[in-house]
Design an enzyme around this catalytic site. Structure first.
Site, PDB file in Angstrom:
ATOM      1  N   HIS A   1     106.607  66.067  11.300  1.00  0.00           N
ATOM      2  CA  HIS A   1     107.337  66.781  10.255  1.00  0.00           C
ATOM      3  C   HIS A   1     108.768  67.125  10.702  1.00  0.00           C
ATOM      4  O   HIS A   1     109.728  66.589  10.155  1.00  0.00           O
ATOM      5  CB  HIS A   1     106.609  68.032   9.779  1.00  0.00           C
ATOM      6  CG  HIS A   1     105.226  67.780   9.291  1.00  0.00           C
ATOM      7  ND1 HIS A   1     104.930  66.821   8.346  1.00  0.00           N
ATOM      8  CD2 HIS A   1     104.023  68.340   9.638  1.00  0.00           C
ATOM      9  CE1 HIS A   1     103.629  66.803   8.129  1.00  0.00           C
ATOM     10  NE2 HIS A   1     103.060  67.709   8.895  1.00  0.00           N
TER      11      HIS A   1
ATOM     12  N   ASP B   1      99.006  61.919   6.706  1.00  0.00           N
ATOM     13  CA  ASP B   1      98.625  63.321   6.847  1.00  0.00           C
ATOM     14  C   ASP B   1      97.387  63.691   6.030  1.00  0.00           C
ATOM     15  O   ASP B   1      96.265  63.367   6.385  1.00  0.00           O
ATOM     16  CB  ASP B   1      99.829  64.191   6.490  1.00  0.00           C
ATOM     17  CG  ASP B   1      99.725  65.617   7.016  1.00  0.00           C
ATOM     18  OD1 ASP B   1      98.601  66.078   7.230  1.00  0.00           O
ATOM     19  OD2 ASP B   1     100.760  66.260   7.208  1.00  0.00           O
TER      20      ASP B   1
END
Length: 612
Positions: A430, A481
């Site tokens: 991220h 994810d």
């Protein structure tokens, strides 16, 4: 499946030996194994069983054995329901009797035995091979003049693919000829046809390298789409979504987790991923107690990958705290390793489970700065092998940044860069909220950012400063994810388009943006799995590729010069002809080879969970 036939009128055995036809048929069968054949092969290949070399779909005296080991003269057959029929039984008996003349023993298993009781099947094969190694072979007198096995070539050579084009880092090869050995390793790669190929799979398609999914939480696929109801007057963000995730984590048992992961991984393959890094923190039972096998659920992820045909890097995660400086909450109980030593025990158990699958490897991870004591993060990294990839969530949420400053006086990425020896083995997931200094230092470090655009958008995380990062020389890969989206082309488009929306400019990347994104994802994605590469496809490396149908709209009318951008910016999964992993079609004509069985197990698992 056999190339010889029993005369239905006379009941006589036909020993027709047409080497060319038989060898070609064997090669076709290798490319399209049944689910049971594929599962058994994964446990026999590369001398996994007792160091014995087995071959699959082995031409043998006018017919084809599913699996054959010449050292002990043992054939293994996997049968479907047709073999219960009287005529087929008689055929099998005649075939077995014929092979016994040469000292070859045949053992048979049903598809159900292989898919449901693999340990029993392998135990039986071990038992027979041990007996045959101990005894002196004394074959019956030969009643035919047929050559003994081994007296002529077994037909082992390269399997060739002819493609309309194959994408390398710098250019297309067109046409492209790829020759792979029995393990799927590229031995021939050229625009010129090989002279010695007697079997050629002509593919009306274009090959690009298979993608690496560098960040996956497989169990969360079971809740995809279930957290999208937002009651009026409430605030829904990452932290409220996390409560729904905890409920999913607490409800799934090992069998269900495996079924969910298998479905997810098969869909990844269908969309063009050929390897996944499973960021795995669901470790314990529903009460938070250790399983007898500390890596029980990690082993289920490896088993799921094997069944789906995808390569996996298992990333066991150290998760210790509830948040900065606070003990874990009860709903986090399935994640927790209380100490560095406890995590190291989990890591050692994970080492063992990856040995069950040749296409499994290992990395290690700290969940995040908020999830592990900061001193224990340093200790853990010091204990780990320096050649393994390291994965960690960093600076995903603004609240996380503020809480980190309150806890230690530094921003998350600032702390990482100040206290850890950040280099190219670091994969920082991220990295959404970075200041100028952090962005610059991160780019210079050689570490990679793992971006998960569809999940980051779904959770409202924010937008990574990609355009600036790339101009600084930063490296990056992609992951899916929570798997709200699993199409790599959509991830690429989101990466580019959200930068365009912020900058009001279209040139996020200089030059051929599509080709750049593929190249960068492949290089950095492979590093996230512990693999270094020079080109997209190389001699001596596995043939892992996503194939686009040359007859697809736009593709059929597009020149090679514009083909990569046409694919990346306009194609969807309907353009996919299939996915090849280790030189074999795992998905063909957009259909996974084990699709029905995988889907049925997945549907049953979700029905049992009762969360839909």
């Amino acid at each position: 499946m056999y190339s010889n036939k029993m005369d239905s009128n006379q009941g006589s055995w036909s020993t027709d030996k047409s080497p060319g036809a038989i060898l070609g048929f064997a090669r076709e069968m290798r490319k399209n194994p049944t689910e049971a054949e594929n599962l058994l092969w994964e446990n026999l290949r590369n001398k996994k069983l007792g160091g014995l070399k087995f071959r699959r779909q082995q031409p043998m005296e006018g017919f084809i054995l599913d699996f054959y080991c010449h050292e002990v003269k043992l054939g293994v057959e996997v049968h479907g329901p047709d073999h219960h029929k009287t005529e087929q039984k008689k055929y099998d008996e005649l075939r077995t009797s014929y092979l016994e003349e040469f000292g070859i023993e045949i053992i048979r298993f049903s598809n159900e035995e292989v898919t449901q009781t693999m340990r029993n099947v392998l135990g039986k094969i071990r038992e027979v091979t041990k007996r045959k190694l101990e005894e002196s072979p004394s074959p019956r007198p030969r009643s035919s003049v047929t050559p003994l096995p081994g007296e002529r070539g077994g037909g082992e050579g390269l399997t060739y693919f002819k493609l309309k084009g194959l994408l390398q880092r710098d250019q297309w090869i067109s046409p492209a000829f790829v020759g792979v050995d029995n393990s799927g390793i590229i031995k021939y790669l050229s625009s010129t046809s090989p002279s010695d190929g007697f079997a050629m799979d002509t593919v009306d398609g274009y090959a690009i390298p298979g993608f690496q999914n560098a960040h996956s939480h497989a169990f969360q696929y079971g809740m995809a789409g279930l957290a999208e109801n937002h009651p009026m007057g409430t605030r829904d963000d990452f932290w409220s979504w996390r409560e729904a995730m905890y409920q999913c984590a607490l409800s799934v048992d090992p069998d269900q987790a495996e079924a969910i992961a298998t479905m997810l991984y098969s869909e990844m393959v269908r969309h063009g991923y050929t390897q996944v890094a499973e960021f795995h923190y669901l470790h314990h039972d529903k009460e938070g107690h250790h399983y007898n096998n500390l890596a029980e659920l990690g082993e289920r992820m490896v088993a799921a990958a094997q069944r789906a045909g995808i390569k996996i890097t298992l990333v066991p995660v150290f998760y210790q705290k509830g948040t900065f400086g606070k003990e874990p909450q009860p709903r986090q109980r399935r994640f927790i390793s209380k100490s560095v030593d406890e995590y190291l025990q989990l890591f050692e158990a994970s080492k063992k489970v990856i040995k069950h699958y040749n296409d499994a490897s290992l990395a290690f991870s700290i969940h995040s700065l908020r999830a592990v004591d900061l001193n224990d993060i340093i200790k853990t990294i010091e204990h780990m092998p320096s050649d393994l990839p390291f994965h960690i969530h960093v600076a995903e949420q603004k609240k996380e940044v503020a809480d980190c400053i309150d806890h230690c006086g530094k921003r998350p990425m600032q702390w990482v860069l100040d206290h850890l020896s950040v280099d190219e083995r670091f994969h920082l997931v991220h990295s959404t909220h970075l200041d100028d200094d952090e962005l610059s230092r991160l780019a210079k470090s050689g570490a990679s950012v793992v971006l998960c655009p569809s999940t980051e958008g779904n959770l409202g995380d924010g937008i990574f400063r990609m355009k600036e990062f790339v101009k600084l020389g930063g490296r990056w890969s992609i992951g899916t994810d929570s798997h709200i989206g699993i199409n790599p082309l959509e991830e690429f488009r989101m990466i580019d388009y959200r930068q365009r929306l912020v900058s009001n400019e279209r040139n996020t990347f200089d030059g051929d943006a599509a080709h750049y994104m593929i190249n960068e994802e492949v290089v950095s994605g492979r590093k996230a799995m512990g693999i270094n590469s020079i080109d997209n496809f190389e001699i001596g490396k596995p043939f892992d590729a996503l194939i686009f149908n040359a007859k697809s709209p736009l593709v059929s009318a597009t020149s090679l010069k514009n083909l990569v951008s046409t694919i990346v910016y306009s194609a969807d999964s309907n353009y996919n002809l299939g996915t090849i992993i280790n030189g074999r079609w795992v998905v063909k004509n957009n259909k996974h080879r084990n699709e029905e069985a995988i889907r049925n197990s997945f549907t049953l698992a979700l029905q049992q969970m009762k969360n839909r």
